[in-house]
Design an enzyme around this catalytic site. Structure first.
Site, PDB file in Angstrom:
ATOM      1  N   TYR A 164      -1.199  -0.420  10.696  1.00 58.54           N
ATOM      2  CA  TYR A 164      -1.435  -0.826   9.303  1.00 58.54           C
ATOM      3  C   TYR A 164      -0.280  -0.366   8.433  1.00 58.54           C
ATOM      4  O   TYR A 164       0.265  -1.125   7.623  1.00 58.54           O
ATOM      5  CB  TYR A 164      -2.749  -0.237   8.811  1.00 58.54           C
ATOM      6  CG  TYR A 164      -3.044  -0.502   7.354  1.00 58.54           C
ATOM      7  CD1 TYR A 164      -3.631  -1.699   6.949  1.00 58.54           C
ATOM      8  CD2 TYR A 164      -2.740   0.446   6.376  1.00 58.54           C
ATOM      9  CE1 TYR A 164      -3.912  -1.946   5.614  1.00 58.54           C
ATOM     10  CE2 TYR A 164      -3.010   0.210   5.039  1.00 58.54           C
ATOM     11  CZ  TYR A 164      -3.592  -0.990   4.658  1.00 58.54           C
ATOM     12  OH  TYR A 164      -3.857  -1.228   3.329  1.00 58.54           O
TER      13      TYR A 164
ATOM     14  N   SER B  58       0.865  -1.181   0.000  1.00 54.13           N
ATOM     15  CA  SER B  58       0.000   0.000   0.000  1.00 54.13           C
ATOM     16  C   SER B  58       0.896   1.223   0.000  1.00 54.13           C
ATOM     17  O   SER B  58       2.035   1.184   0.495  1.00 54.13           O
ATOM     18  CB  SER B  58      -0.906   0.011   1.247  1.00 54.13           C
ATOM     19  OG  SER B  58      -1.521   1.280   1.408  1.00 54.13           O
TER      20      SER B  58
END
Length: 262
Positions: free
Chosen positions: A154, A134
């Protein structure tokens, strides 16, 4: 000239119940690849199997025994590590279970699948690992992006996927096994819901803003995997045209010039 698709026969895709994973299963099946689709939603997996002919397995990626047996059940030419979870909030307010869950699914399961499957790729002299990271693994986001996306935990797990991908290429030096990292920005998946709803806390970030579709990422994966065998697409950072990461400004679709501070 050989391509990845002419050499590869079998693929394993995690997080295949929906979103990028399901789109990737469809794309690889369309290329004649036998795809083993892993996910948690049995009904969605059944529908995906009926649609594509893929093999499905409802699995908890925390179950190392299941992963070990799965790795020994077939000779996988393509491994797509896509499964991931997200949480909101800063590390200062996260619960212990949330931290553990993110690390277990986003990073630990990927490490186990790589160590279980890739050695056999090396032995057979062919294979391709695709890790979905990501842009959160490459950039530090401020308050707006954190609320929209997720926590620093995350970000940290996705940074780990980036580092894993880089080091795995080093470990595989001298072998024909390729490693690709796909680093998406805003994609209309269960994490980034491309809709406005009264009960959607992300609505102010998503509603009028440009997002990618899961098929866009699946096509990028197919490009990397289907590239000539002399070519390794090491990393692709894929963001919507109007998502410029560095400045944290996101232009609305209706504003073709200028930008709006979200």
């Amino acid at each position: 000239m050989r391509t990845g698709f002419s050499d590869y026969q079998t693929a394993l895709v995690t997080g295949a119940s929906s979103g990028i994973g399901a789109a990737t299963v469809r794309r690889l099946c369309a290329e004649g690849i036998e795809v083993h689709a892993l996910g948690r939603d049995t009904e969605r997996l059944a529908a995906l199997s009926a649609e594509t002919g893929c093999r499905t397995l409802a699995v908890d990626l925390n179950d190392l025994g299941v992963l070990t047996r799965l790795a020994a059940s077939a000779e996988f030419d393509i491994l797509v590590n896509n499964a991931g979870q997200s949480r909101r909030g800063t590390i200062l307010e996260m619960a212990a279970d949330d931290v553990d869950s993110l690390v277990d699914i986003n990073l630990r399961a990927v490490l186990h699948l790589v160590r279980l499957i890739v050695p056999d790729m090396v032995r057979r002299g062919r294979g391709h690992v695709v890790n979905i990271s990501s842009i959160a693994g490459h950039y530090a986001f401020g308050e707006n992006a954190t609320t929209f996306n997720s926590s620093v935990a995350y970000h940290a797990t996705k940074a780990g996927i980036h580092s894993l991908s880089q080091q795995l290429r080093v470990d595989l030096y001298g072998t024909p096994v390729r490693v690709t990292e796909i680093s998406p920005g805003r994609v209309a998946t269960s994490i980034f819901k491309n809709q406005v709803a009264a009960d959607n806390p992300d609505a102010r970030f998503v509603g009028g803003f440009e997002t990618l579709g899961a098929d866009d990422i699946a096509d990028a994966i197919a490009f990397a995997v289907g590239s000539p065998d002399r070519m390794n697409v090491a990393m692709l950072e894929i963001v919507p045209t109007f998502q410029v990461v560095g400045d944290l400004r996101f232009a609305r679709r209706t504003e073709l010039s200028g930008a709006d501070n979200a």
